[in-house]
Scaffold this motif. Structure first.
Motif, short mmCIF file in Angstrom:
data_model
loop_
_atom_site.label_atom_id
_atom_site.label_comp_id
_atom_site.label_asym_id
_atom_site.label_seq_id
_atom_site.Cartn_x
_atom_site.Cartn_y
_atom_site.Cartn_z
N UNK A 134 0.78 -1.23 0.00
CA UNK A 134 0.00 0.00 0.00
C UNK A 134 0.81 1.27 0.00
N UNK A 135 2.09 1.21 0.20
CA UNK A 135 2.91 2.40 0.11
C UNK A 135 3.54 2.83 1.42
N UNK A 136 4.62 3.56 1.29
CA UNK A 136 5.32 4.12 2.45
C UNK A 136 4.52 5.31 2.94
N UNK A 137 4.20 5.38 4.24
CA UNK A 137 3.39 6.49 4.75
C UNK A 137 4.18 7.80 4.76
N UNK A 138 3.77 8.74 3.93
CA UNK A 138 4.39 10.06 3.86
C UNK A 138 3.39 11.12 4.29
N UNK A 139 3.86 12.33 4.46
CA UNK A 139 2.99 13.43 4.87
C UNK A 139 1.85 13.65 3.88
N UNK A 140 2.05 13.34 2.62
CA UNK A 140 1.00 13.51 1.62
C UNK A 140 0.12 12.30 1.44
N UNK A 141 0.40 11.21 2.16
CA UNK A 141 -0.34 9.96 2.03
C UNK A 141 0.60 8.84 1.59
N UNK A 142 0.17 7.59 1.75
CA UNK A 142 1.04 6.46 1.37
C UNK A 142 1.35 6.44 -0.12
N UNK A 143 2.61 6.19 -0.44
CA UNK A 143 3.06 6.14 -1.84
C UNK A 143 4.02 4.95 -1.98
N UNK A 144 3.93 4.23 -3.07
CA UNK A 144 4.81 3.10 -3.32
C UNK A 144 6.20 3.56 -3.74
N UNK A 145 7.03 3.87 -2.78
CA UNK A 145 8.40 4.33 -3.05
C UNK A 145 9.40 3.23 -2.73
N UNK A 146 10.32 3.00 -3.63
CA UNK A 146 11.36 2.01 -3.39
C UNK A 146 12.67 2.53 -3.99
N UNK A 147 13.68 1.68 -3.97
CA UNK A 147 14.97 2.08 -4.51
C UNK A 147 14.81 2.61 -5.93
#
Length: 170
Positions: free
Chosen positions: A61-74
């Motif tokens: 579901x994504x990394x929880x960021x200030x703007x909402x969860x986003x699928x961030x990876x390397x």
């Protein structure tokens, strides 16, 4: 050893002695045992390495960021994500991006903030800490810690505060 350790080795942060190899192996085990989301950014904000907690959230579901969860990876650019290149960024996310940029650019020794984020429709709170990566190429190490339980306790205490009168205990 873990991806963070391998990345640090590639920067020349570790030597090649037997003792240092053992330290590297231990570092990989430690970084993946940490429950906080850890990532190493290069000088442009690209994610160079992450730990197991980060990988698990990215896949689920994504990394929880200030703007909402986003699928961030390397390979993804963390600063682009914060600044809304993939979603509409709010003031919290833009402030976090400015803080990360300041650390990477050497203008600040560290940066920290707290932010709320919906995870599976449930409010969660996280603390983000960023420190510079000391080395030839620069960059930063960042960590997201789930502080939801603490925030829920703080909210509960604030909810009862109007009903507690200090100094009337006789």
């Amino acid at each position: 050893f873990g991806r963070l350790g391998k990345y640090l080795v590639s920067l020349g942060a570790w030597g090649k002695s037997r003792e240092e190899a053992l330290i590297q192996d231990g570092q990989g085990a430690v970084e993946d045992a940490v429950q906080d989301h850890l990532a190493v950014l290069d000088a442009t904000g690209h994610i160079m390495a992450v730990n197991e907690a980060w990988r698990a959230h990215a896949a689920d579901g994504g990394v929880p960021l200030a703007g909402g969860p986003i699928g961030l990876d390397q390979g993804h650019n963390y600063l682009d994500a914060l600044e809304g290149h993939h979603h509409s960024a709010g003031p919290e996310a833009l402030g976090a991006a400015a803080g990360v940029r300041a650390v990477i650019g050497g203008e600040r020794e560290h940066f920290a903030c707290e932010y709320a984020c919906l995870v599976d429709g449930t409010p969660h709170w996280f603390a983000m800490r960023v420190t510079p990566l000391r080395g030839r190429t620069g960059g930063a190490v960042l960590m997201h810690s789930d502080i939801s339980e603490r925030k829920r306790i703080e909210q509960a205490m604030n909810d009862v505060k109007p009903f507690v009168r200090v100094g009337d205990a006789r």
